[in-house]
Structures are given as structure tokens and as C-alpha cells.
Design a protein around this motif. Structure first.
Motif, short mmCIF file in Angstrom:
data_model
loop_
_atom_site.label_atom_id
_atom_site.label_comp_id
_atom_site.label_asym_id
_atom_site.label_seq_id
_atom_site.Cartn_x
_atom_site.Cartn_y
_atom_site.Cartn_z
N ASN A 90 1.73 11.51 6.15
CA ASN A 90 1.63 12.51 7.19
C ASN A 90 2.97 13.15 7.51
O ASN A 90 3.03 14.32 7.88
N LEU A 91 4.05 12.39 7.34
CA LEU A 91 5.37 12.99 7.49
C LEU A 91 5.54 14.11 6.47
O LEU A 91 6.02 15.19 6.78
N VAL B 50 -0.03 -0.50 5.14
CA VAL B 50 -0.97 0.60 5.30
C VAL B 50 -0.39 1.64 6.27
O VAL B 50 -0.44 2.84 6.02
N GLY B 51 0.17 1.14 7.37
CA GLY B 51 0.76 2.04 8.35
C GLY B 51 1.87 2.86 7.74
O GLY B 51 1.97 4.07 7.96
N LEU B 52 2.69 2.23 6.94
CA LEU B 52 3.80 2.93 6.30
C LEU B 52 3.28 4.01 5.36
O LEU B 52 3.82 5.12 5.29
N GLN C 29 3.61 17.16 7.44
CA GLN C 29 4.12 17.90 8.60
C GLN C 29 5.50 18.49 8.36
O GLN C 29 5.90 19.44 9.03
N PHE D 6 0.80 -1.21 0.00
CA PHE D 6 0.00 0.00 0.00
C PHE D 6 0.84 1.27 0.00
O PHE D 6 0.36 2.33 -0.37
N PHE E 126 -2.14 8.99 -3.63
CA PHE E 126 -3.21 8.11 -3.19
C PHE E 126 -4.05 7.57 -4.34
O PHE E 126 -4.11 6.36 -4.57
N LEU F 106 -1.15 -4.75 6.92
CA LEU F 106 -1.42 -3.61 7.81
C LEU F 106 -0.16 -2.78 8.01
O LEU F 106 -0.23 -1.55 8.14
N THR F 107 0.99 -3.42 8.03
CA THR F 107 2.23 -2.66 8.12
C THR F 107 2.38 -1.75 6.91
O THR F 107 2.78 -0.59 7.04
N LEU G 276 0.41 5.62 5.60
CA LEU G 276 -0.07 6.73 6.43
C LEU G 276 1.09 7.55 6.96
O LEU G 276 1.07 8.78 6.96
N LEU G 277 2.14 6.82 7.40
CA LEU G 277 3.29 7.49 8.00
C LEU G 277 3.94 8.44 6.99
O LEU G 277 4.19 9.61 7.29
#
Lengths: 324, 393
Positions: B152-153, B144-146, B156, B68, B321, B141-142, B148-149
Motif C-alpha cells: 500500500n505504501l 503479513v502486515g509488512l 500511495q 509473507f 503477490f 502476522l507481522t 500489506l504495508l
């Protein structure tokens, strides 16, 4: 919904809202756990059924906009919309399940993901459901005015949520322990072997899938009436992933683990949002959330409890063993 | 599914194709655009999807992971390209000056590919390698987490930030007298001033809008400031961008084919994808092969990122995305795990989306991708070019 001034944080008002969120996500995750944890069917589109339920309930409530909140008629529509939401998502589950459950593993996941997105885009392009804007869900049981009433509104919904969650959990537990449930679990363990033993695998898979979809619809009903307005953005892929995350974190096939994981995850999210750890951490909240997700997966890939239930931890036979 | 229904569903693509051909002969869709225009847009868009789909398919083919975070490698590449083009000062150059622009773009593409590839290497070593044995759901899921990370990084991180930025484009300078009236485009002047922090900042200020006439007062002011020139934002010509994207895809596809079929690394990749345990026993360094696959996939995604943003003229942290999701669908349509399948799937999706937009509706365009996905999965679960799925008992 209502934005809270800083002084209200950690008040009972705030805690009640967090608990409502926990109940909602526990319900969603428990219903997905029936499909993924017990049934072994990997679904990334559970938010689609959540959306179908929420919009079915919202649409029905919007037909009864003139009903006095809290009257007998209001309660009747409130209950009827629950039935309607559950029926609508079960129908959607059947519609998706019948063709898609011929697929396995990743292909099923991809097909369900496509379903979730289709639901969202269809809602976005349907003016009767508010299109890409919000659909207003009229209050049926209570219209809160002022702070004190908001508090009792949340208390009321907390009770409703806990009751709904209890129903979902008890039904799933009983089904899993019944002959039906054993058949579903056997399909998860080895589809070919159970087919050879005479289990009609497709039938049981579809049943579990439809039931999971129906419970997600119940969660949608709850959400629609609690927030009072729903929008397609509330049902994007991230919601589906969050539900799956709770299921994995709680352990595939562990209901108490699901509730625990929902509490941990929703609580953590709200705590980060509240800014209790300072403004810097609040600003970087999304980054931290993602980091925590990755770390949890790396450190406990089988979830907090694995396949065990919370009660198993205190029983002797569970000691020493770890879920595979 | 009954055989008759199946036959009907299989006949649908042929019917659709026949319809499209007839429509193309009959003429335009309205607004002066013909279906052929939509077809060419579709091919370009499809080529971009294919770039990204290649990475999805290679990673899936080798470790059965839906990566993802691939869309975020794409985004990182796009930003790397953006910074190279901006800092090369492409905006200060006047067209026609094809060579410097070409060189700057080559540098941007290289930077994008390398940044995306390096990011993928780091991500693979830090996240995917440790999780590989823990099962598919945890790995997914990892990923997906990556994703998102990274998103958002980027949002920010001060150098990038959440806002959308215009993609740097060459400027076409003109003397104030050369601006036709009414103006044929927005014209700007470049003003430098000193910011509160003491930096010298260049800002572009509009002088005259498209369709308006330049007032004598403005003309006089520009003349008084030393005959200052104005510019309009040179888009690189659409056809040039479109053709280079398609050419680039062709080159990448040939290169990839050569790499996978004719080199030792490629052989190792095919071996690991066939049977990881057996490949390891034969002395293949599986970890290195998987890392190489991630690098290569992200390398192509980086190229795709620059191509996409140059085509659509903007870049932001969420850039990856939607193209990522669509490319993923393209990979599945073509048969996930199959390299030619990714190219076919990408082009197929791009073309059918744009034809659908031309003929039916633009709002429902996004549904088409997902409906196509479900239909193809049901008819041919392993995709258009996928190998039939064998079940071992």
C-alpha cells in the motif's frame, strides 16, 4: 452494499452496519479460535469455509428466487439455507481435515491456505455460482425499499447476527468445558503426551476442525443473506488473515477477547473508512491499517487479553499472572 | 492412507511424465506451438519461481518464518530496476546496440538486488527481530502486515502509484520510408511538448498500427518535420530474455551453493539453522547471520523481480503477490528449508503449470499449484528434497 452519503455516517443506520460487521467477524474469529486457540491447529484457510457456507446459502436462496420475501416460505428457506450452509462447510471441513490434520504446525497452515485458494478458484470457474462475477442472493425475509426499510432490515439482521453469535459462543464455551474440549486442549498442550494418555488425538482434532468449519459456514450464510450478492473477491486470503488477526489480537483461547478484538478491528476499519480523521488519513487508510497491525503485534504479541476471558480481569486469581 | 492408494498416488507422476514424453514426440498442441515450447516457457517461469523460492526457503530454514513480505521485496526490486532502466534512457536507444542495453540491464539488476536486500535488512531489524521471541503466529502476522504495508505504501507513493506501467524496452528506429506496408508492428513517433507545469515531456504517439498502411499525408508530415524517424517498440527477443533468466538462475544457484557450503558466513548459517541456541553458545553472532540470510534472500528476489517484469513487460505494486505465492508453494514442494529443493521445486512447478495449461486448461492452471501442494504435502510432508521430520519426545 449500499453506499452511504456523508451525512448518514454515525447515524444509527451506519452504526447498525458496523455492528453487523462486528457480529460477522466475531462469529468467524470465534470459530477459528476453536480450531487454532483451543485446538492448536494453525489454519490460514478459514475463509474457504466461510466461502463454502456463503455460496451454499446463496445457491439455495437463488433456487427460491420466486418466493415472496417475508412470507412463511421465505423464512423457511432462510432457515433451511442455514442448515445447508452449515452442513456443506462441515462436509468441506471433514474432507480437508481428514487428510490434512496429519500435518502439523506450518505444514497444516500451508495446506489450509491452499484449500482456501482452491475454493476461490473453483468458484471463479463455476458458472452456476456466478463465476468470477457476483452471485445474486435473493432476499428471503425482507426486501428493503427506501431508507427507513434499510434501517429496519439492518436492525433485523443485527438481531439475527447477535443471536447466531450467541449460539456459536455458547456452544464453543460448553464444548471447551466438556470432556471433549479438555481432550482438544490437551492435544494443543502436548500431542504426544495426550496420545500416550489414551486420547484419540486425530479424532478430537478432526471434530474440532469440522465444528470450526461448520460455524464459519454459519457466518457465510449470514453474510450471503445480509449483503445480497457475493463474489469470489469477498473471500480472498486477506479475509482469512483478518480472521486470524482477530483471533490472535483477542488472545488464542479467549472467546470474550475475540469479540472484543472483532469490535476493535472492524470499528477501527470503518472509522478510518468514514474519513472522520480527515481526508488525508482516509486516503492512506490501507497503510495505516497495516502499520497498526504491525504495531499491535510488536507491542502485544499475545493479544489484548492473552488466554484470559474478560471476566477474569475482575477475578482475583487472574491478577498478577500473564498468559504465556 | 492405505498402502495401495499411496502406491497409486506415487505412480501418478511417472504416468504423467510418460504421457508428456509421448505427446512431445507426437507433435504440436495446436496453433503452431509444440509442447516443447510450453516446456521451455515452463523452465523460464520455473527459474523465476526458483529465484523467489530461494529466499523463502533460506529464511524459513533459519528462523522457521514464512516471510509473507518476500513478494514485496520482489516488487521493490522490480521497481528499482524499472527506474534504472527508464532513467538510463533505454527507450531512447536504437537496437541493435547490445552492449549499452546489456550494461543498463546489469545496472538495473544490481540496483534491484541491492534495494530489495536493503529493504529486507530494514524490515528484519525493525519488525522481525523484536517479534522473534513472541512466537510463530505473531511473527507470521507481522510478516503479513509488512506485506500489506509495503504494497500500500507503493500504491500511495506518488513516484510509483497504483497504475500498471509498461516495462521500458529499447526502441527500434526506422525512417518513415522503411516501414513496410502493411506495417509489421505498431509504429510510434516521439513528440516533445511543454506541460502546464513548464516541464518538457516526451510522449510516444502511434503513427501507424500493425497491419495498417502509412498514409501519404503522414509520410509528408514526417518528411516536412525534418525526416523524422519512427520506431517500433523493441522487445528484447524472447529467447534472449528466457535464456538469460535460466543462465542467471544457474549462476545464482552455484554462487549460493558456494556461499553456503564453502564460506564462514555459510557455515554460520547452517549452524544457526541446525540449532540456534547451540550456535549462539559457540560464539556465532546469530542476529548478524539472520540479517545476512534476509539480505541474501531478498537480493535474489530482486533479481527475480527484474527478470519477471522484463519477461511479462509490465510492473505495478501488486506485481509481487502471485509470483510470491507461487514461489512459496514451489519452496514447499521442493522441501522448505532446502536450497536445492527451492530450485527443483521452482522448476517443477513452472514446468508442470505450463504443461497443464497446454494440455488441460488455462483457467484451472492456478488450482494445479495448490492441488500439487496438498498432494505433495500428504505424500511427503517435508517436500521433494526435504529432510525427514524427526520428532523429539
Amino acid at each position: 452494499m449500499w453506499t452511504l452519503a456523508a451525512e448518514f455516517q454515525f447515524s444509527w443506520l451506519w452504526v447498525a452496519e458496523v455492528l453487523v460487521g462486528v457480529a460477522l467477524y466475531a462469529m468467524l474469529a470465534a470459530s477459528l479460535n476453536l480450531v487454532t486457540g483451543f485446538g492448536g491447529m494453525f489454519s490460514l484457510g478459514h475463509h474457504g469455509f466461510f466461502a463454502v457456507g456463503a455460496y451454499a446459502a446463496g445457491w439455495m436462496a437463488s433456487l427460491a428466487a420466486s418466493v415472496e420475501p417475508g412470507s412463511a416460505a421465505g423464512w423457511a428457506v432462510f432457515a433451511a439455507s442455514a442448515v445447508f450452509a452449515v452442513a456443506a462447510s462441515a462436509a468441506a471441513g471433514l474432507l480437508v481435515g481428514l487428510p490434512c490434520l496429519r500435518l502439523r504446525g506450518d505444514y497444516l497452515a500451508i495446506a489450509t491456505l491452499a484449500f482456501g485458494e482452491i475454493v476461490r478458484i473453483v468458484i471463479q470457474n463455476t458458472p452456476a455460482l456466478g463465476g468470477s462475477l457476483e452471485l445474486n442472493v435473493p432476499r428471503l425475509v425482507m426486501r428493503p425499499r427506501g431508507l427507513a426499510e434499510v434501517e429496519s432490515f439492518r436492525e433485523l439482521f443485527l438481531v439475527v447476527g447477535v443471536a447466531a453469535l450467541a449460539v456459536v459462543l455458547v456452544v464453543i464455551r460448553n464444548i471447551v468445558r466438556s470432556a471433549h474440549g479438555r481432550a482438544v486442549v490437551s492435544v494443543r498442550e502436548d500431542e504426544i503426551a495426550s496420545e500416550l494418555l489414551g486420547v484419540p488425538t486425530t479424532r478430537y482434532k478432526v471434530r474440532a476442525f469440522v465444528l470450526g468449519a461448520a460455524f464459519a459456514g454459519l457466518a457465510g450464510w449470514y453474510y450471503a443473506h445480509y449483503t445480497g450478492s457475493i463474489a469470489p473477491a469477498n473471500f480472498d486470503m486477506l479475509v482469512g488473515i483478518k480472521i486470524l488477526l482477530i483471533v490472535v489480537l483477542g488472545g488464542l483461547g479467549s472467546l470474550t477477547g475475540t469479540v472484543l478484538a472483532a469490535a476493535v478491528l472492524v470499528g477501527l476499519e470503518r472509522l478510518l473508512q468514514s474519513g472522520v480523521f480527515g481526508e488525508d488519513l482516509k486516503r492512506w487508510m490501507q497503510v495505516e491499517y497495516a502499520l497498526i497491525l504491525i504495531l499491535v503485534m510488536l507491542l502485544r504479541p499475545h493479544g489484548l487479553l492473552g488466554r484470559f476471558e474478560l471476566g477474569d480481569l475482575f477475578r482475583r486469581r487472574a491478577r498478577g499472572g500473564r498468559a504465556a | 492412507m492405505s498402502p495401495r492408494l499411496r502406491l497409486l498416488l506415487q505412480a501418478l507422476p511417472a504416468l504423467a511424465l510418460g504421457y508428456v514424453v509421448v505427446r512431445m514426440l507426437v507433435g504440436d498442441v495446436g496453433g503452431g506451438t509444440t509442447l516443447l515450447d510450453y516446456l521451455s516457457i515452463g523452465v523460464t517461469q520455473g527459474a523465476i519461481y526458483a529465484f523467489v523460492a530461494l529466499g523463502y526457503t533460506m529464511v524459513y530454514g533459519i528462523i522457521r518464518l514464512i516471510n509473507f513480505a518476500h513478494g514485496e521485496f520482489f516488487m521493490a526490486g522490480a521497481f528499482a530496476g524499472y527506474f534504472v532502466l527508464r532513467d538510463a534512457g533505454i527507450e531512447r536507444w536504437a537496437l541493435p546496440q547490445p552492449w549499452p542495453v546489456l550494461l543498463a540491464y546489469l545496472a538495473a539488476l544490481l540496483a534491484a538486488a541491492l534495494v530489495a536486500g536493503t529493504l529486507a535488512l530494514v524490515a528484519e531489524a525493525a519488525c522481525y527481530r523484536p517479534i522473534r521471541k513472541a512466537g510463530r503466529v505473531a511473527a507470521l502476522l507481522t510478516a503479513v502486515g509488512l506485506s500489506l504495508l509495503l504494497q500500500n505504501l507503493a500504491r500511495q507513493w506518488p513516484a510509483i502509484g497504483p497504475t500498471q506501467r509498461p516495462w521500458p524496452a529499447p526502441r527500434m528506429w526506422a525512417a518513415a520510408d522503411e516501414v513496410p506496408s502493411p506495417a509489421d508492428a505498431h509504429y510510434y513517433e516521439l513528440k516533445t511538448f511543454t506541460s502546464p507545469t513548464g516541464e518538457r515531456v516526451e510522449r510516444e504517439k502511434p503513427v501507424v498500427f500493425k497491419g495498417a498502411t502509412m498514409t501519404p499525408a503522414v509520410r509528408q508530415r514526417l518528411a516536412a518535420e525534418g525526416g523524422r524517424n519512427v520506431f517500433r517498440k523493441g522487445e528484447l527477443s524472447r529467447t534472449v530474455v528466457d535464456r538469460s533468466i535460466v543462465l542467471m538462475l544457474a549462476a545464482a544457484a552455484v554462487g549460493l551453493w558456494f556461499l553456503v557450503q564453502r564460506t564462514r558466513t555459510g557455515k554460520a548459517m547452517r549452524a544457526v539453522s541446525e540449532d540456534m541456541a547451540a550456535a549462539r553458545l559457540m560464539g556465532v553472532n546469530v542476529d548478524r547471520v539472520i540479517a545476512a540470510t534476509f539480505f541474501l534472500g531478498a537480493f535474489l528476489a530482486g533479481l527475480g523481480g527484474v527478470a519477471y517484469c522484463a519477461k511479462y513487460g509490465q510492473v505495478d505494486p501488486l506485481t509481487g503477490f502471485m509470483p510470491g505465492l507461487k514461489a512459496f508453494i514451489a519452496a514447499v514442494l521442493g522441501g522448505i528449508g532446502s536450497i536445492p529443493g527451492a530450485v527443483v521445486g521452482g522448476l517443477f512447478l513452472g514446468v508442470s503449470e505450463n504443461l497443464f495449461a497446454a494440455e488441460v486448461s488455462t483457467e484451472w492452471k492456478d488450482v494445479l499449484a495448490f492441488v500439487l501442494l496438498v498432494v505433495v504435502l500428504l505424500l511427503k510432508p517435508t517436500g521433494l528434497m526435504g529432510r525427514p521430520y524427526r520428532e523429539k519426545v
